[in-house]
Design a protein around this motif. Structure first.
Motif, mmCIF file in Angstrom:
data_model
loop_
_atom_site.group_PDB
_atom_site.id
_atom_site.type_symbol
_atom_site.label_atom_id
_atom_site.label_comp_id
_atom_site.label_asym_id
_atom_site.label_seq_id
_atom_site.Cartn_x
_atom_site.Cartn_y
_atom_site.Cartn_z
ATOM 1 N N TYR A 56 49.126 36.550 7.057
ATOM 2 C CA TYR A 56 49.155 37.574 6.006
ATOM 3 C C TYR A 56 47.764 38.071 5.620
ATOM 4 O O TYR A 56 47.623 39.193 5.138
ATOM 5 N N THR A 57 46.759 37.240 5.818
ATOM 6 C CA THR A 57 45.438 37.541 5.257
ATOM 7 C C THR A 57 44.362 37.836 6.290
ATOM 8 O O THR A 57 43.304 38.364 5.946
ATOM 9 N N SER A 58 44.614 37.507 7.552
ATOM 10 C CA SER A 58 43.566 37.574 8.565
ATOM 11 C C SER A 58 43.540 38.899 9.301
ATOM 12 O O SER A 58 44.562 39.367 9.828
ATOM 13 N N ARG A 59 42.363 39.500 9.364
ATOM 14 C CA ARG A 59 42.166 40.713 10.170
ATOM 15 C C ARG A 59 42.403 40.398 11.650
ATOM 16 O O ARG A 59 42.949 41.222 12.397
ATOM 17 N N ASN A 223 50.612 42.730 2.690
ATOM 18 C CA ASN A 223 50.912 42.736 4.108
ATOM 19 C C ASN A 223 52.371 43.108 4.333
ATOM 20 O O ASN A 223 53.237 42.779 3.516
ATOM 21 N N TRP A 224 52.657 43.797 5.449
ATOM 22 C CA TRP A 224 54.019 44.279 5.707
ATOM 23 C C TRP A 224 55.043 43.149 5.751
ATOM 24 O O TRP A 224 56.203 43.346 5.386
ATOM 25 N N LYS A 225 54.612 41.949 6.139
ATOM 26 C CA LYS A 225 55.554 40.832 6.213
ATOM 27 C C LYS A 225 55.916 40.321 4.822
ATOM 28 O O LYS A 225 57.053 39.921 4.574
ATOM 29 N N ILE A 226 54.952 40.352 3.898
ATOM 30 C CA ILE A 226 55.259 39.964 2.517
ATOM 31 C C ILE A 226 56.301 40.907 1.937
ATOM 32 O O ILE A 226 57.262 40.477 1.284
ATOM 33 N N ALA A 227 56.114 42.203 2.167
ATOM 34 C CA ALA A 227 57.086 43.176 1.662
ATOM 35 C C ALA A 227 58.458 42.942 2.286
ATOM 36 O O ALA A 227 59.484 42.955 1.590
ATOM 37 N N GLN A 228 58.492 42.727 3.577
ATOM 38 C CA GLN A 228 59.759 42.533 4.278
ATOM 39 C C GLN A 228 60.470 41.259 3.835
ATOM 40 O O GLN A 228 61.688 41.248 3.622
ATOM 41 N N PHE A 362 59.811 48.386 7.345
ATOM 42 C CA PHE A 362 58.538 47.941 6.790
ATOM 43 C C PHE A 362 57.475 48.043 7.878
ATOM 44 O O PHE A 362 57.667 47.564 8.989
ATOM 45 N N ARG A 363 56.338 48.686 7.543
ATOM 46 C CA ARG A 363 55.265 48.893 8.518
ATOM 47 C C ARG A 363 53.902 48.630 7.879
ATOM 48 O O ARG A 363 53.744 48.793 6.664
ATOM 49 N N PRO A 364 52.917 48.260 8.701
ATOM 50 C CA PRO A 364 51.549 48.253 8.165
ATOM 51 C C PRO A 364 51.170 49.665 7.708
ATOM 52 O O PRO A 364 51.596 50.648 8.304
ATOM 53 N N ASN A 365 50.384 49.749 6.663
ATOM 54 C CA ASN A 365 49.911 51.040 6.172
ATOM 55 C C ASN A 365 48.638 51.390 6.922
ATOM 56 O O ASN A 365 47.533 51.007 6.542
ATOM 57 N N GLY A 366 48.787 52.113 8.015
ATOM 58 C CA GLY A 366 47.651 52.394 8.870
ATOM 59 C C GLY A 366 47.078 51.099 9.427
ATOM 60 O O GLY A 366 47.814 50.168 9.766
ATOM 61 N N ASP A 367 45.778 51.019 9.480
ATOM 62 C CA ASP A 367 45.109 49.851 10.056
ATOM 63 C C ASP A 367 44.702 48.843 8.984
ATOM 64 O O ASP A 367 43.810 48.034 9.181
ATOM 65 N N ASP A 368 45.372 48.887 7.841
ATOM 66 C CA ASP A 368 45.059 47.998 6.722
ATOM 67 C C ASP A 368 46.052 46.843 6.705
ATOM 68 O O ASP A 368 47.231 47.041 6.422
ATOM 69 N N GLN A 425 50.140 38.569 -2.209
ATOM 70 C CA GLN A 425 48.977 38.809 -1.359
ATOM 71 C C GLN A 425 47.721 38.196 -1.979
ATOM 72 O O GLN A 425 46.960 37.489 -1.298
ATOM 73 N N LYS A 426 47.509 38.439 -3.268
ATOM 74 C CA LYS A 426 46.318 37.906 -3.929
ATOM 75 C C LYS A 426 46.350 36.385 -3.982
ATOM 76 O O LYS A 426 45.313 35.726 -3.815
ATOM 77 N N GLY A 427 47.529 35.839 -4.197
ATOM 78 C CA GLY A 427 47.639 34.385 -4.233
ATOM 79 C C GLY A 427 47.317 33.752 -2.889
ATOM 80 O O GLY A 427 46.621 32.732 -2.817
ATOM 81 N N LEU A 428 47.808 34.355 -1.820
ATOM 82 C CA LEU A 428 47.541 33.811 -0.487
ATOM 83 C C LEU A 428 46.067 33.950 -0.121
ATOM 84 O O LEU A 428 45.528 33.134 0.647
ATOM 85 N N GLU A 429 45.402 34.986 -0.639
ATOM 86 C CA GLU A 429 43.975 35.139 -0.375
ATOM 87 C C GLU A 429 43.169 34.063 -1.110
ATOM 88 O O GLU A 429 42.054 33.731 -0.699
ATOM 89 N N THR A 430 43.740 33.510 -2.179
ATOM 90 C CA THR A 430 43.020 32.600 -3.058
ATOM 91 C C THR A 430 43.325 31.131 -2.783
ATOM 92 O O THR A 430 42.455 30.268 -2.909
ATOM 93 N N THR A 431 44.554 30.841 -2.394
ATOM 94 C CA THR A 431 45.001 29.458 -2.321
ATOM 95 C C THR A 431 44.199 28.628 -1.321
ATOM 96 O O THR A 431 43.712 29.139 -0.313
#
Length: 478
Positions: A56-59, A223-228, A362-368, A425-431
């Motif tokens: 979810y968090t990795s480029r 991330n698109w998977k979190i939304a899905q 559900f899709r990624p929003n562009g390359d983000d 998303q913010k929680g996964l970036e922090t945990t």
């Protein structure tokens, strides 16, 4: 259609069911015959391991998805009615990739949305054309992809010598039930192979003869998977949608996983087992909750003796649909009228069964990789000539769902769902916890999605390594 019974081992591995009657027991009390497809049971134990949060968090993981998933997998692009006439086209984007899906005399074709001269996007919007002409220098192709015009062709003799290199390359196209799918991989198997059991299950529900009554999209800060995943289980209803616990049997949901599709069926018109016996809701109270009747208001009608709220609401739904569906509604079970029957075909296509009308994408929003596009389509029956598809209503990050009046009451539920997504998303970036934990049964649909995702990425990396290709991970920063 063969009914499958879960084995004792599978039942033990997926854990005990929630207190209360099972979904199959609810079907036993239906006032109408239940279709065989709802009698199928296929729980599947997919392990209890956490899913790495890097997904979810990795480029780097996002780049793997682009290279080994989105460039290789079948994906829902549009409905046939979006491009009804020869020359009609839509622009389908996935991550930073873009494709044109075009109706031609030979059928529907799809091309990478890039000029073979200097690479400019050929089309920026959906529309209609008699040729595919680049707005930069004017190179043009026929609708079927043959090079048609090169301005100042005398300066491009080398193009004449390489006709195959200047024919628009094609992505594969498949059509099922009015849905148009594309696959950028020319070596991909047929769409029928990808959808598998889903096609057989939906034979009882005719999605082809529907029209797009509404189409709403919104940018999600996750991330698109979190939304899905928020729409792959009913376990969240207790905390996220407490107002519907009195008439939605969330933890009584049946979860089924097959090789090519999965589903969650959540019963409507029945209270959540989490409320416990102490609430002692009467059938009339359940009905009042479903109709959102205030305590100081009279209900529109009283239930007859022995009538359940579920059966009464199903009967009302039949009458609501009768003008457009005719006497077909008399063959529909209470479950088909009342229940959320949410199917998923990997990776991001969510058609609902029966008269629910809902289809999610559900899709990624562009390359983000930290942003997504969530879409909800309403596919509705119609009488006479098919109405034109509704135009997409595009909502930005800060636009509330409730402004999309086309979705009705569903928009209010979406408000609650979306409230969680950016926080996840913010929680996964922090945990400091390295993985996300999922239940064995109620969230097994999510486990199934991640199992397949892992297989696609692993297979793609193996194929790239065998071909001596470097693994691309570095476009942008983490």
């Amino acid at each position: 259609m063969t009914t499958t019974e879960p084995t004792d081992v599978t039942r033990q591995q997926t854990g005990a069911r929630s207190p209360g009657i099972t979904y199959q027991q609810m079907l036993d009390a239906d006032t109408h015959p239940v279709p065989d497809v709802l009698r199928l049971e296929s729980p599947r134990y997919l392990g209890s391991d956490d899913v790495p949060i890097e997904r979810y968090t990795s480029r780097e993981w996002h780049r793997k998805e682009v290279d080994h998933l989105w460039k290789k997998v079948w994906q829902f692009a549009c409905r046939e009615e979006h491009i009804p006439e020869v020359g009609d086209y839509i622009k389908y984007d996935i991550a930073e990739l873009s494709y044109l899906v075009v109706r031609t005399e030979e059928g529907i074709k799809a091309y990478p949305n890039a000029c073979l001269h200097r690479g400019r996007q050929l089309k920026e919007y959906d529309g209609h054309c008699s040729e595919i002409r680049c707005a930069f220098h004017g190179f043009a192709w026929t609708l079927t992809g043959e090079l048609q015009d090169v301005p100042a062709a005398w300066d491009f003799p080398h193009v004449d010598q390489r006709p195959d290199d200047f024919t628009l390359p094609e992505a594969r196209v498949g059509v099922w039930a009015g849905f148009v799918f594309i696959n950028p991989d020319p070596d991909a198997g047929p769409i029928e192979e990808h959808l598998g059991e889903l096609m057989e299950h939906f034979e009882v529900w005719d999605l082809e003869n529907r029209y797009v009554e509404a189409h709403v999209s919104r940018v999600i800060e996750a991330n698109w998977k979190i939304a899905q995943e928020a729409f792959c289980e009913a376990y969240h209803v207790n905390a996220t949608h407490p107002q519907i616990l009195t008439y939605l049997a969330d933890t009584n949901s049946q979860v089924d996983v097959w090789d090519h599709c999965s589903r969650v069926i959540t019963p409507g018109g029945s209270p959540s087992p989490l409320l416990g016996d102490e609430h002692g809701l009467s059938e009339q109270e359940i009905l009042r909750s479903m109709l959102d009747v205030r305590v100081d208001q009279e209900a529109p009608f009283e239930l007859a003796d022995g009538m359940t709220a579920r059966a009464a609401a199903a009967a009302a739904a039949r009458e609501r649909w009768r003008p457009v569906a005719g006497d077909r509604v008399d063959q529909m079970s209470d479950s088909e009228m009342m229940d959320s029957i949410d199917y998923t075909a990997f990776p991001n296509f969510h058609p609902w069964g029966a008269f629910n009308r809902i289809v999610y994408r559900f899709r990624p929003n562009g390359d983000d990789h930290r942003s997504a596009i969530m879409e909800c389509f309403f596919l509705s029956p119609f009488v006479g000539e098919r109405p034109p598809p509704a135009a997409e209503v595009k909502l930005g990050v800060d636009d509330p769902w409730v402004t999309a009046t086309e979705l009705g009451m569903l928009a209010k539920v979406f408000e609650q769902d979306v409230f969680n997504m950016a926080k996840v998303q913010k929680g996964l970036e922090t945990t400091s916890k390295p993985g996300a934990t999922f239940s064995n049964y109620q969230e097994s649909k999510i486990r199934w999605l991640h199992t397949l995702l892992g297989e696609w990425i692993e297979r793609g990396e193996a194929q790239a390594a065998a071909a001596g290709q470097p693994v691309e991970v570095s476009r942008g920063t983490k």
